[in-house]
Design a protein around this motif. Structure first.
Motif, PDB file in Angstrom:
ATOM      1  N   LEU A  72       0.822  -1.207   0.000  1.00 32.31           N
ATOM      2  CA  LEU A  72       0.000   0.000   0.000  1.00 32.31           C
ATOM      3  C   LEU A  72       0.854   1.253   0.000  1.00 32.31           C
ATOM      4  N   ARG A  73       2.010   1.204   0.617  1.00 35.30           N
ATOM      5  CA  ARG A  73       2.991   2.270   0.447  1.00 35.30           C
ATOM      6  C   ARG A  73       4.034   1.758  -0.539  1.00 35.30           C
ATOM      7  N   PRO A  74       4.410   2.566  -1.532  1.00 34.43           N
ATOM      8  CA  PRO A  74       5.187   2.054  -2.669  1.00 34.43           C
ATOM      9  C   PRO A  74       6.680   1.973  -2.386  1.00 34.43           C
ATOM     10  N   TRP A  75       7.088   1.011  -1.573  1.00 36.43           N
ATOM     11  CA  TRP A  75       8.520   0.805  -1.342  1.00 36.43           C
ATOM     12  C   TRP A  75       9.158   0.207  -2.597  1.00 36.43           C
ATOM     13  N   PRO A  76      10.216   0.815  -3.113  1.00 34.43           N
ATOM     14  CA  PRO A  76      10.890   0.238  -4.276  1.00 34.43           C
ATOM     15  C   PRO A  76      11.502  -1.130  -3.952  1.00 34.43           C
ATOM     16  N   ALA A  77      11.851  -1.859  -4.990  1.00 34.28           N
ATOM     17  CA  ALA A  77      12.532  -3.135  -4.812  1.00 34.28           C
ATOM     18  C   ALA A  77      13.915  -2.917  -4.204  1.00 34.28           C
TER      19      ALA A  77
ATOM     20  N   ALA B 248       9.539  -1.204 -11.097  1.00 33.94           N
ATOM     21  CA  ALA B 248       8.681  -1.959 -12.017  1.00 33.94           C
ATOM     22  C   ALA B 248       7.537  -2.632 -11.274  1.00 33.94           C
ATOM     23  N   GLY B 249       7.840  -3.230 -10.142  1.00 33.43           N
ATOM     24  CA  GLY B 249       6.790  -3.863  -9.352  1.00 33.43           C
ATOM     25  C   GLY B 249       5.788  -2.849  -8.815  1.00 33.43           C
ATOM     26  N   ASN B 250       6.277  -1.680  -8.418  1.00 35.87           N
ATOM     27  CA  ASN B 250       5.373  -0.633  -7.938  1.00 35.87           C
ATOM     28  C   ASN B 250       4.416  -0.182  -9.037  1.00 35.87           C
ATOM     29  N   LEU B 251       4.929  -0.022 -10.241  1.00 36.49           N
ATOM     30  CA  LEU B 251       4.075   0.417 -11.341  1.00 36.49           C
ATOM     31  C   LEU B 251       2.947  -0.581 -11.574  1.00 36.49           C
ATOM     32  N   ALA B 252       3.262  -1.863 -11.520  1.00 39.21           N
ATOM     33  CA  ALA B 252       2.226  -2.879 -11.727  1.00 39.21           C
ATOM     34  C   ALA B 252       1.216  -2.870 -10.586  1.00 39.21           C
ATOM     35  N   THR B 253       1.708  -2.771  -9.360  1.00 40.22           N
ATOM     36  CA  THR B 253       0.816  -2.773  -8.197  1.00 40.22           C
ATOM     37  C   THR B 253      -0.106  -1.560  -8.197  1.00 40.22           C
ATOM     38  N   GLU B 254       0.466  -0.369  -8.423  1.00 39.71           N
ATOM     39  CA  GLU B 254      -0.344   0.849  -8.347  1.00 39.71           C
ATOM     40  C   GLU B 254      -1.368   0.908  -9.479  1.00 39.71           C
TER      41      GLU B 254
ATOM     42  N   VAL C 224      -6.310  16.078  -6.704  1.00 37.42           N
ATOM     43  CA  VAL C 224      -5.396  16.720  -7.648  1.00 37.42           C
ATOM     44  C   VAL C 224      -4.851  15.662  -8.604  1.00 37.42           C
ATOM     45  N   ALA C 225      -4.553  16.064  -9.833  1.00 44.67           N
ATOM     46  CA  ALA C 225      -3.957  15.149 -10.804  1.00 44.67           C
ATOM     47  C   ALA C 225      -2.485  14.916 -10.479  1.00 44.67           C
ATOM     48  N   TRP C 226      -2.023  13.688 -10.658  1.00 42.61           N
ATOM     49  CA  TRP C 226      -0.639  13.307 -10.402  1.00 42.61           C
ATOM     50  C   TRP C 226       0.091  13.095 -11.729  1.00 42.61           C
ATOM     51  N   PRO C 227       1.428  13.231 -11.734  1.00 38.31           N
ATOM     52  CA  PRO C 227       2.196  12.928 -12.951  1.00 38.31           C
ATOM     53  C   PRO C 227       1.969  11.483 -13.387  1.00 38.31           C
ATOM     54  N   THR C 228       2.104  11.241 -14.663  1.00 41.70           N
ATOM     55  CA  THR C 228       1.829   9.910 -15.211  1.00 41.70           C
ATOM     56  C   THR C 228       3.041   9.244 -15.845  1.00 41.70           C
ATOM     57  N   ASP C 229       4.173   9.913 -15.912  1.00 47.03           N
ATOM     58  CA  ASP C 229       5.343   9.397 -16.627  1.00 47.03           C
ATOM     59  C   ASP C 229       6.152   8.465 -15.730  1.00 47.03           C
ATOM     60  N   PRO C 230       6.215   7.169 -16.007  1.00 47.76           N
ATOM     61  CA  PRO C 230       6.997   6.248 -15.182  1.00 47.76           C
ATOM     62  C   PRO C 230       8.464   6.628 -15.100  1.00 47.76           C
ATOM     63  N   ALA C 231       9.023   7.153 -16.184  1.00 44.83           N
ATOM     64  CA  ALA C 231      10.443   7.512 -16.165  1.00 44.83           C
ATOM     65  C   ALA C 231      10.719   8.627 -15.163  1.00 44.83           C
TER      66      ALA C 231
ATOM     67  N   VAL D 194       5.732   6.166  -7.309  1.00 44.13           N
ATOM     68  CA  VAL D 194       4.446   6.180  -7.989  1.00 44.13           C
ATOM     69  C   VAL D 194       3.333   5.718  -7.047  1.00 44.13           C
ATOM     70  N   MET D 195       2.130   6.244  -7.259  1.00 47.26           N
ATOM     71  CA  MET D 195       0.951   5.877  -6.481  1.00 47.26           C
ATOM     72  C   MET D 195      -0.197   5.555  -7.443  1.00 47.26           C
ATOM     73  N   PRO D 196      -1.314   5.003  -6.934  1.00 51.68           N
ATOM     74  CA  PRO D 196      -2.430   4.693  -7.841  1.00 51.68           C
ATOM     75  C   PRO D 196      -2.914   5.896  -8.638  1.00 51.68           C
ATOM     76  N   CYS D 197      -2.706   7.100  -8.093  1.00 55.15           N
ATOM     77  CA  CYS D 197      -3.205   8.304  -8.772  1.00 55.15           C
ATOM     78  C   CYS D 197      -2.550   8.526 -10.131  1.00 55.15           C
ATOM     79  N   ALA D 198      -1.371   7.951 -10.357  1.00 60.69           N
ATOM     80  CA  ALA D 198      -0.745   8.064 -11.679  1.00 60.69           C
ATOM     81  C   ALA D 198      -1.569   7.353 -12.745  1.00 60.69           C
TER      82      ALA D 198
END
Length: 496
Positions: free
Chosen positions: A149-154, A160-166, A370-377, A400-404
């Motif tokens: 639920l909190r996006p801890w990186p690998a 990559a895993g965060n992007l899929a989860t969110e 509010v809108a969040w950025p959408t660029d994974p890079a 990244v969060m689900p809002c992306a």
């Protein structure tokens, strides 16, 4: 999610039908005051027998006030001294997604008699929360672990895993959350608060708000300034309208850096049965080395979520333990277990239904405000820089969060907090708050201008007023609530 609690739905056509547009401020809204709109009865499950509960219907869509209605659960403890009563002190919970129905009871146990005599204490479950018309995303069990639920990186910093989860969380919440989830926003919470004021028959409300509640309280006193009496905002969020929740998540990195030295001093104190090191200077490298070791070689932890002690589980425990000195042993004991000096503690997991509910409301608030950025890079770049700058939090605060991936645009712009309105706001703030750092509180103080004063306490942890035993800070807030006198200028209270 920025808790603070955890992060943390019909068809797309039905959801789109609930989209709200910006509404005018209180001057254009009728003030239907009346005392007969709340039918009070005994609160089920309340720990305080004085607490009463009621339900209030409010519009799902404030642009369609006579259309579909949802329910808010409201609670109160009436003053025992009606002759001294000034009005209502509304408690606004944190989160976003925190329940406030039990706050009158907990407030009654903390507040001094001089405050209790003058106010009815009122709480509520915000839109979508708990005993109000509730929402749920219906997430898979595996996605309810806090390290999901909190996006801890690998361990290697990959997101990559965060992007899929969110993306999965966003899609599931959008599909299952219904029109109530789509209606959740801080501006609508402010509108709901004003409906509570009307139903109570009060011309004006006093407020004691904490954590995310400080932003909701600031938005309320911005949208409805003439409906406010004495406003106390405790542990304050940065109100930056361009970032809102994204800024709160980012603040966790600074908050952990501000607060961790308090833990290090405690964890190295002679005589501490949970001592982890011989000196405070040894604690930080010990923590970072242990987290890295657990990244490489997690320890099995049956019954936990996930069922292992890995580096991110340790980091998540660190963040949660910094909220209060009383939680320091949780982190120390887990460190000692990771170092092989203690057995792993018995896991304690919150009820899954509550996590589902908190998650849904948090996603709704953060993504609808509010809108969040959408660029994974862009997220990957920010995470890499933040991991180097603040290794305690390992890139989480800017990830990244689900809002992306949220498929709905915000229905209205975030409310910009300004200095327009009565000078009736007092901010209470710890100097070393891990969740709502001092730096962000200064931004809210600046936004309010002469509307506000701030009482800063040389203390650590989350929650300031009546939370850390600082007589100077407590007295300043109590005097304001009792007499209405604010300090002539901002106050700094030394450590007690």
């Amino acid at each position: 999610m920025p808790k603070r609690t955890a992060i943390t739905a019909v068809s797309a056509a039905a959801l789109a039908a609930t989209v709200l547009t910006a509404l005018p401020a209180v001057a254009a809204e009728p003030d239907h005051r009346g005392g007969g709109r709340l039918n009070w009865s005994t609160c089920q499950g309340s720990s305080d027998p004085r607490q009463q509960c009621a339900e209030l219907s409010v519009p799902l869509d404030y642009n369609d006030p006579d259309g579909p209605q949802i329910t808010l659960a409201v609670s109160r403890i009436a003053t025992a001294e009606p002759g001294l009563r000034r009005g209502v002190l509304l408690t606004i919970p944190g989160g976003p997604g925190g329940s406030g129905l039990g706050l009158p009871g907990s407030a009654a146990a903390r507040l001094p008699r001089s405050v209790l005599d003058r106010y009815d204490l009122v709480g509520f479950d915000p839109r979508g929360v708990g005993r109000s018309t509730p929402v749920s995303c219906g997430l898979d069990h595996a996605d309810l672990a806090m390290v999901k639920l909190r996006p801890w990186p690998a361990a290697d910093g990959s997101i990559a895993g965060n992007l899929a989860t969110e993306r999965r969380i966003a899609d599931t919440c959008a599909r299952n959350g219904g029109p109530v989830l789509r209606s959740i926003s801080t501006a609508n919470e402010a509108r709901d608060i004003d409906r509570i004021r009307q139903a109570l028959g009060e011309r004006r409300l006093s407020v004691w708000a904490t954590s995310y509640g400080t932003y909701a309280g600031a938005v309320y006193t911005t949208m409805f300034p003439r409906r406010t009496d004495r406003i106390v905002l405790d542990s304050n969020d940065d109100p930056d309208p361009s970032r809102v929740g994204r800024g709160w998540l980012a603040a966790l990195g600074q908050g952990a850096e501000d607060r961790f030295p308090d833990f290090a001093k405690w964890a190295a104190a002679p005589g501490n049965p949970d001592r982890v090191a011989d000196s405070p200077e040894q604690v930080r490298p010990l923590f970072l080395d242990l987290a890295a070791r657990l990244d490489r070689s997690p320890l099995p932890w049956p019954g936990a979520a996930p069922a292992e002690l890995n580096g991110n589980v340790l980091r998540e425990t660190m963040l949660e333990s910094l909220y209060a000195d009383a939680r320091f042993p949780d982190l120390a004991r887990l460190m000692l277990a990771g170092l092989g000096r203690r057995p792993l503690p018995t896991p304690v997991l919150p009820p899954e239904q509550a996590v589902q509910n908190t998650t849904a409301v948090s996603v709704g608030t953060l993504c609808n405000d509010v809108a969040w950025p959408t660029d994974p890079a862009g997220y990957a770049k920010d995470v890499a820089a933040d991991r180097a700058a603040r290794p305690l939090t390992a890139g989480l605060p800017v990830n990244v969060m689900p809002c992306a991936f949220w498929p709905f645009k915000p229905a209205e712009p975030p409310v910009r907090v300004t200095d327009r309105g009565p000078a009736n706001v007092l901010l209470a703030q710890n100097l070393r708050d891990p969740a709502t750092p001092y730096r962000g509180a200064l931004k809210l103080r600046a936004a309010f201008g002469e509307r506000a004063r701030m009482v800063t306490v040389d203390s650590g942890g989350h929650d300031a007023y009546r939370a850390n035993g600082n007589a100077c800070g407590d007295a300043a807030v109590t005097d304001f609530l009792v007499t209405g006198r604010r300090p002539a200028e901002d106050v700094f209270c030394p450590a007690s």
